[in-house]
Design a protein around this motif. Structure first.
Motif, PDB file in Angstrom:
ATOM      1  N   GLY A   1     -11.481  -1.253  -0.809  1.00 24.18           N
ATOM      2  CA  GLY A   1     -12.368  -0.200  -0.323  1.00 24.18           C
ATOM      3  C   GLY A   1     -12.182   1.077  -1.096  1.00 24.18           C
TER       4      GLY A   1
ATOM      5  N   GLU B   1      -1.118  -4.828  -5.208  1.00 23.68           N
ATOM      6  CA  GLU B   1      -1.967  -3.728  -4.785  1.00 23.68           C
ATOM      7  C   GLU B   1      -2.607  -3.127  -6.025  1.00 23.68           C
TER       8      GLU B   1
ATOM      9  N   ALA C   1      -9.203   1.102  -3.919  1.00 24.52           N
ATOM     10  CA  ALA C   1      -7.924   0.405  -3.785  1.00 24.52           C
ATOM     11  C   ALA C   1      -8.202  -1.033  -3.379  1.00 24.52           C
ATOM     12  N   PHE C   2      -7.245  -1.886  -3.659  1.00 25.24           N
ATOM     13  CA  PHE C   2      -7.367  -3.277  -3.206  1.00 25.24           C
ATOM     14  C   PHE C   2      -5.972  -3.857  -3.025  1.00 25.24           C
TER      15      PHE C   2
ATOM     16  N   SER D   1       0.800  -1.236   0.000  1.00 22.73           N
ATOM     17  CA  SER D   1       0.000   0.000   0.000  1.00 22.73           C
ATOM     18  C   SER D   1       0.835   1.290   0.000  1.00 22.73           C
TER      19      SER D   1
ATOM     20  N   THR E   1      -8.957   2.925   3.775  1.00 21.44           N
ATOM     21  CA  THR E   1     -10.154   2.889   2.917  1.00 21.44           C
ATOM     22  C   THR E   1     -11.402   3.053   3.775  1.00 21.44           C
TER      23      THR E   1
ATOM     24  N   PHE F   1     -10.046  -1.147   7.105  1.00 19.30           N
ATOM     25  CA  PHE F   1      -8.647  -0.786   6.878  1.00 19.30           C
ATOM     26  C   PHE F   1      -8.558   0.716   7.078  1.00 19.30           C
TER      27      PHE F   1
HETATM   28  N1  DAH Z   1      -2.640  -3.523   2.756  1.00 21.68           N
HETATM   29  C1  DAH Z   1      -3.623  -4.445   3.281  1.00 21.68           C
HETATM   30  C2  DAH Z   1      -2.930  -5.576   4.003  1.00 21.68           C
HETATM   31  O1  DAH Z   1      -1.810  -5.883   3.700  1.00 21.68           O
HETATM   32  C3  DAH Z   1      -4.465  -5.009   2.162  1.00 21.68           C
HETATM   33  C4  DAH Z   1      -5.355  -3.962   1.566  1.00 21.68           C
HETATM   34  C5  DAH Z   1      -6.626  -3.807   2.033  1.00 21.68           C
HETATM   35  C6  DAH Z   1      -4.908  -3.172   0.535  1.00 21.68           C
HETATM   36  C7  DAH Z   1      -7.479  -2.862   1.511  1.00 21.68           C
HETATM   37  C8  DAH Z   1      -5.743  -2.200  -0.022  1.00 21.68           C
HETATM   38  C9  DAH Z   1      -7.039  -2.072   0.483  1.00 21.68           C
HETATM   39  O2  DAH Z   1      -5.351  -1.400  -0.996  1.00 21.68           O
HETATM   40  O3  DAH Z   1      -7.847  -1.136  -0.059  1.00 21.68           O
HETATM   41  O4  DAH Z   1      -3.508  -6.170   4.861  1.00 21.68           O
END
Ligand code: DAH
Length: 391
Positions: A334, A254, A358-359, A214, A295, A292
């Motif tokens: 989110g 990501e 983002a995810f 992220s 988000t 998170f």
């Molecule tokens: N960075 C989070 C983790 O490693 C995963 C994540 C969740 C990334 C939601 C995102 C997001 O971009 O929107 O647990």
């Protein structure tokens, strides 16, 4: 009389050439006289035994005692000779073990071309250039990297570009700018490996191993103005002891899309498409609320288990990968929190004007499921017997 390695007193090019010639004709003579596997072993030991073999001797008697200004040339000579001796011994080994023709090995492997010209053609005997050289194993893509490429490929087809960022990251990018304030308990969800000796720096500059990909969201938004659509593959680290499903190093991908009027509907549509492209058009997706810091709202995405097809059973046995639920969690996602945009507001990310989603997903676990591997550690042990199955 058997050949013995002379001490060199004269290090001129001509003298070196002569000494090399004498050695090579001895090599040719002796290798030609070998007539049985036993004799071949004696020959091998005499030439390449680590302790006092002829190759070791030329190293000691010629190279080590060479005057400074001759070292370079003597070094090159000795290396060339060493190669030719080793190749001859290899050729003998092939011949006596398998009946393969001697002479082949002089080509195809790393004999410097000049050395080949100079010696091998005329002095080591005829080279049969019609025989095949030595084939190097090409290797195969690692299953985790392969999975990573597949996922990235799905998003590239949707117009996403690829961004990357550093593995050693600052507290600012890994936490603060992602809306994890200092001392906020959400930091505890990511067991962090900190770089030692950073206490004298302000907290935001302290270094750590990034716990997720992220931070590259922020780094990219600092450099590129909206609209953006990026995927970010990379390695991340957490203080988790290794076991069948954990590793202190693992891989994430990501995603980030920012524009005017991006909605949760865009997020759902994009990820639903991506999951079908990855796991087959019959998978269903399912979003569950989550949290998170970066988000709001946040969700976890589940897909119907691609092992049991969503039934939770494999024949009469329970399906283990989905714990009999029929659903597998694949990622967190989110809408980008306005607080995150505040950190890059000056580059065109005014939260009143832009929105985004983002995810982030763990690649290793998906690769495990995809290939039916039951222990994550196999991926990181580098055992060729495991890896070549994916070739
Ligand atoms: N960075 C989070 C983790 O490693 C995963 C994540 C969740 C990334 C939601 C995102 C997001 O971009 O929107 O647990």
């Amino acid at each position: 009389m058997a050949y013995t390695v002379p001490k060199l007193t004269d290090y001129s090019s001509a003298a070196l050439e002569k000494a090399a010639d004498t050695l090579l004709s001895a090599l040719k003579h002796e290798s030609g006289a070998v007539g049985s596997p036993d004799q071949w072993k004696t020959f091998r030991d005499r030439w390449v035994a680590r302790k006092n073999g002829i190759v070791t001797q030329i190293n000691d008697l010629w190279l080590k005692s060479a005057p400074k200004d001759a070292k370079r040339e003597v070094g090159q000579r000795v290396n060339e000779l060493k190669k030719i001796v080793e190749l001859t011994v290899d050729a003998g080994q092939k011949w006596w073990n398998t009946g393969a023709t001697v002479g082949v090995v002089h080509l195809g492997i790393e004999v410097p071309a000049a050395a080949l010209d100079k010696y091998a053609r005329e002095k080591v005997g005829p080279v049969d250039i019609t025989l095949p050289g030595v084939r190097r194993a090409i290797g195969a893509e690692h299953p985790v990297i392969k999975t990573m490429h597949e996922i990235v490929g799905v998003f590239q087809k949707l117009g996403y570009s690829v961004a990357e960022g550093p593995v050693v990251e600052t507290d600012y990018y890994n936490f603060e700018a992602l809306n994890f304030p200092p001392n906020h308990p959400a930091r505890d969800t990511q067991d962090t490996l900190f770089i030692a000796g950073q206490q004298s720096k302000p907290q935001r500059e302290r270094l750590l191993l990034r716990t997720h990909t992220s931070p590259v969201q922020i780094r990219t938004m600092e450099k590129m103005r909206p609209p953006i659509r990026i995927v970010i593959p990379g390695t991340v680290h957490r203080n988790d002891p290794p076991d069948a499903s954990h590793s202190p190093m693992f891989h994430q991908i990501e995603g980030l899309a920012v524009d005017t009027n991006i909605t949760f509907g865009d997020l759902k549509g994009t990820l639903d498409h991506a999951m079908k492209a990855l796991f087959g058009s019959s998978v269903k997706t399912h979003f569950r609320p989550s949290f998170f810091p970066f988000t709001e709202p946040s969700a976890e995405l589940y897909v119907t288990c691609f092992i049991c097809g969503g039934s939770g059973k494999r024949g009469s046995d329970p399906c283990r990968p989905c714990k009999q639920t029929g659903w597998i969690e694949v990622l967190g996602c989110g809408m980008v929190d306005p607080n995150v945009f505040e950190f890059v507001k000056d580059n065109g990310y005014d939260p009143k004007k832009v929105s985004g989603f983002a995810f982030g997903m763990g690649v290793d676990r998906l690769a495990l499921l995809k290939y039916g591997v039951d222990d994550l550690q196999y991926f990181f042990q580098g055992d060729v017997r495991f890896l070549e199955q994916f070739g």
